[in-house]
Design an enzyme around this catalytic site. Structure first.
Site, PDB file in Angstrom:
ATOM      1  N   HIS A 256       0.841  -1.212   0.000  1.00  0.00           N
ATOM      2  CA  HIS A 256       0.000   0.000   0.000  1.00  0.00           C
ATOM      3  C   HIS A 256       0.877   1.262   0.000  1.00  0.00           C
ATOM      4  CE1 HIS A 256      -3.642   2.383   1.246  1.00  0.00           C
ATOM      5  NE2 HIS A 256      -2.695   3.176   1.717  1.00  0.00           N
ATOM      6  N   GLU A 257       1.791   1.347   0.956  1.00  0.00           N
ATOM      7  CA  GLU A 257       2.633   2.547   1.052  1.00  0.00           C
ATOM      8  C   GLU A 257       3.539   2.672  -0.165  1.00  0.00           C
ATOM      9  OE1 GLU A 257       1.790   4.758   3.012  1.00  0.00           O
ATOM     10  OE2 GLU A 257       0.510   3.510   4.274  1.00  0.00           O
TER      11      GLU A 257
ATOM     12  N   HIS B  59       1.724   4.381  -2.947  1.00  0.00           N
ATOM     13  CA  HIS B  59       1.837   5.851  -2.790  1.00  0.00           C
ATOM     14  C   HIS B  59       3.204   6.320  -3.287  1.00  0.00           C
ATOM     15  CE1 HIS B  59      -1.818   6.848  -0.684  1.00  0.00           C
ATOM     16  NE2 HIS B  59      -1.554   6.124   0.382  1.00  0.00           N
TER      17      HIS B  59
ATOM     18  N   HIS C 108       3.503   6.640  -6.953  1.00  0.00           N
ATOM     19  CA  HIS C 108       2.797   7.849  -7.407  1.00  0.00           C
ATOM     20  C   HIS C 108       3.756   9.049  -7.320  1.00  0.00           C
ATOM     21  CE1 HIS C 108      -1.398  10.030  -7.179  1.00  0.00           C
ATOM     22  NE2 HIS C 108      -0.839  10.145  -8.360  1.00  0.00           N
TER      23      HIS C 108
END
Length: 674
Positions: A466-467, A470, A473
């Site tokens: 998940h991190e 990010h 991105h």
């Protein structure tokens, strides 16, 4: 000779080893002054305002100030101490004042407005139009059109809010660090895995104690709540966790919660909005509180019957197993784990040997390479703020520099709980040069022990993915302006890149890349992979209800006038009524430690986790149709979502990637709710 302040010199990577705490305050004061000079140069320009001499010039101001404040606040989250917290209390009002000086600067607003009023006659790119729109709204939404006395009121509110949210976070950290469950009798550890016991023994040793110490840090708290047979001790730990900053003492947050909610409401009213949520949501995909509420209600209708059925089944199971008459909050994780083991013959302890942290990191890097052609090389020549931090150079298929990546994985006293991604340098294109970003992720994973490396639970594996989503991105950002780069997007769109990457953790093709036994090297057995997949929707109704309850609590604080609320707990209890499964615990209160909305940026935005789940389920369905490592789909996702930042409306970007708007049924189908 006075020593030079490293924060006032030009630097590429953050010069952590040279920075002393006493450097921050003078550097920030000086850089605020420098930035004000840059702004004065814009407002004193006698030429007619143009996009270049006003809007773009404003975008380029304060770059060193932004970098230094990013370093400071990132340290205040990941490696803080009393001195840094004290500086934060001084720095925050200064920055709040400075931000208001900027947003309430009439001459500056006039120049931006002059360009904005002529925007239809200018030939601007989509990104330039977005920058102009964002700047104009930034002024208009933050008081540029207010009278002088109202501007003063706004300043005062913003100052107070910046201090209150810092204090809120300090109290939660103090409560987390203060509590310990000290056990000297080994019988009381019955049910706990060896790794959890070893970790607790290490913690005790660090604190100069015999036996075992458990804390409220997640890697200590969660295994205890999941495996400890001793119900009384689970209860004690659960009550401590659930009552953080709710003890009517010097680190109590009840009054702070009421003050924050009221100040946010007053601020919204001052600016002409019905509530804080109305103000916030104007700049979100969801647009209005009504849409958010109906979105949450719609999911609630679908999830609640499933959740109630799952809960009834869990109650029956606990009664049959241990004669438990009333299932309590401190029983949930324990019996859910037992039921999951019975149903799928699968538990975290069986899986953990296949998820050595080192291998999972390599796994997530391999996924990024297969999808986006990225390579990660660990290097030791980049300055870091703690010896545990790992640093990497990231390059693309042509060996060109993409980013610098920092990763910080284990709990420490100076680090707040949870996991997050953050930025030390934004990507931007300046003077024809593509300045690449410096991105960091911070987590709190199980530490290595004397006998075992860091072995992750499956939940920790998904957290890392998940991190890292990010981080991608941020790393792949490719825009002209820093304020529109990377994760600088609408808040209910920001979770799409992170949440979609979690999907890869459940796929056989991915797990075979990195899930190997830390001792034998054996690849994770396919029956385990099948069970991970089958168990993915286990208790999805209850999990969905829990997330919805947080979103509803957030809207209860921010969607209406809070001035009549006197009792934080009573207000919270009412907000939770429609999603309640367990009996209420009078000594517990979530609001007083709900850092996402009272310290982080999620106020009136917690719903966005679920909102983004709709996007991620729909987007991943596309990958599944074409193959999870399909280059064409990956390139579309990279080119339309990951590189674009906030340069266009998120729904437009999504439709460019997917060819159509997202279908909410994809989420319900994945969750097994339809």
């Amino acid at each position: 000779m006075t020593e030079t302040n490293p924060l006032l010199q030009p630097f590429n990577t953050a010069p952590f080893s040279q920075i002393k705490n006493e450097h921050f305050l003078p550097a920030i004061k000086q850089l605020i002054k420098d930035t004000k000079d840059e702004i004065n140069a814009i407002t004193e320009n006698k030429e007619t305002p143009t996009f270049e001499n006003s809007v773009e010039a404003l975008e380029r101001t304060g770059e060193q100030l932004n970098r230094v404040t990013d370093i400071f606040f990132n340290l205040n989250s990941a490696e803080t101490n009393e001195e840094i917290q004290k500086i934060a209390q001084e720095v925050s009002p200064l920055l709040s004042d400075f931000k208001n000086d900027l947003l309430l600067n009439e001459a500056l607003f006039k120049r931006v407005k002059s360009v904005y009023d002529r925007k239809d006659s200018l030939t601007l790119t989509a990104e330039e139009s977005m920058l102009l729109e964002k700047q104009y709204k930034g002024f208009a939404r933050n008081g540029a059109n207010l009278s002088e006395d109202k501007k003063e009121t706004l300043r005062k509110i913003d100052q107070d809010l910046s201090k209150l949210s810092l204090t809120f976070g300090e109290h939660v950290l103090a409560e987390t660090n203060k509590y310990e469950l000290h056990i000297t009798n080994e019988e009381k550890l019955s049910g706990l895995p060896d790794g959890a016991k070893e970790e607790a023994a290490n913690t005790a040793k660090e604190k100069g104690k015999d036996g075992w110490v458990f804390t409220l840090a997640y890697p200590s708290y969660i295994p205890f709540m999941t495996y400890a047979d001793n119900r009384e001790l689970r209860k004690e730990l659960s009550l401590a966790f659930g009552s953080k900053a709710f003890h009517n003492d010097e680190v109590d947050n009840q009054e702070i919660v009421l003050q924050i909610a009221n100040l946010r409401y007053q601020r919204a009213q001052l600016l002409g909005y019905d509530s804080h949520a109305h103000f916030v949501l104007e700049e979100r995909m969801a647009e209005t509180p009504e849409k958010v509420t109906s979105f949450l209600d719609e999911l609630l209708q679908k999830a609640k019957p499933a959740a109630q059925k799952e809960f009834a089944e869990l109650e029956t199971f606990a009664k049959e197993l241990d004669g438990i008459d009333q299932l309590q909050k401190w029983d949930g994780a324990y019996y859910a784990e037992k039921l999951k083991q019975k149903r799928f013959n699968l538990d975290d302890e069986k899986l953990k040997p296949y998820f050595e942290l080192k291998n999972v990191i390599n796994g997530v890097f391999t996924v990024a390479e297969k999808l986006y052609g990225l390579s990660f090389e660990e290097v030791n020549d980049i300055d870091k703020y703690h010896p545990e931090v790992k640093t990497y150079r990231v390059t693309d298929a042509d060996d060109a520099s993409v980013a610098i990546f920092y990763a910080d994985f284990h709990p420490r006293a100076g680090k707040r709980n949870g996991a997050w991604m953050t930025v030390y340098k934004q990507q931007e294109i300046k003077n024809g040069n593509n300045e690449r970003p410096h991105i960091s992720i911070v987590c709190n994973f199980t530490k290595p022990t004397a006998s075992k490396p860091s072995l992750l639970t499956f939940n920790e594996v998904t957290t890392l993915f998940h991190e890292f989503g990010h981080a991608l991105h941020g790393m792949l950002a490719n825009t002209k302006y820093a304020s529109l780069s990377g994760a600088n997007v609408y808040w209910d769109f920001v979770e799409l890149p992170s949440q979609i990457l979690e999907n890869w953790c459940y796929e056989k093709e991915t797990l075979e890349l990195f899930a190997t036994h830390y001792e034998t090297g054996e690849v994770i057995p396919m029956e385990y992979v099948k069970k991970i997949k089958e168990s993915a929707a286990f208790h999805e109704g209850m999990k969905t209800l829990r997330q919805l309850s947080f979103g509803m609590l957030d809207m209860a604080w921010h969607g209406a006038d809070p001035s009549s609320i006197q009792d934080v707990k009573a207000h919270e209890k009412e907000a939770f009524e429609g999603t309640k499964l367990y009996p209420n615990v009078p000594s517990n209160c979530m609001s007083t430690s709900f850092s996402h909305i009272f310290q982080g940026g999620y106020s009136a935005g917690y719903y966005s986790y679920k909102w983004a789940e709709v996007l991620d389920a729909d987007a991943f369905a596309y990958f599944k149709e074409e193959g999870i490592f399909n280059k064409t789909v990956a390139n579309k996702f990279k080119n339309h979502i990951l590189t674009q930042g906030g340069t266009q409306d998120p729904m437009e970007l999504y439709v460019k990637f997917r060819g159509k708007k997202p279908n909410p049924d994809a989420l319900l189908k994945r969750a097994g709710l339809i």
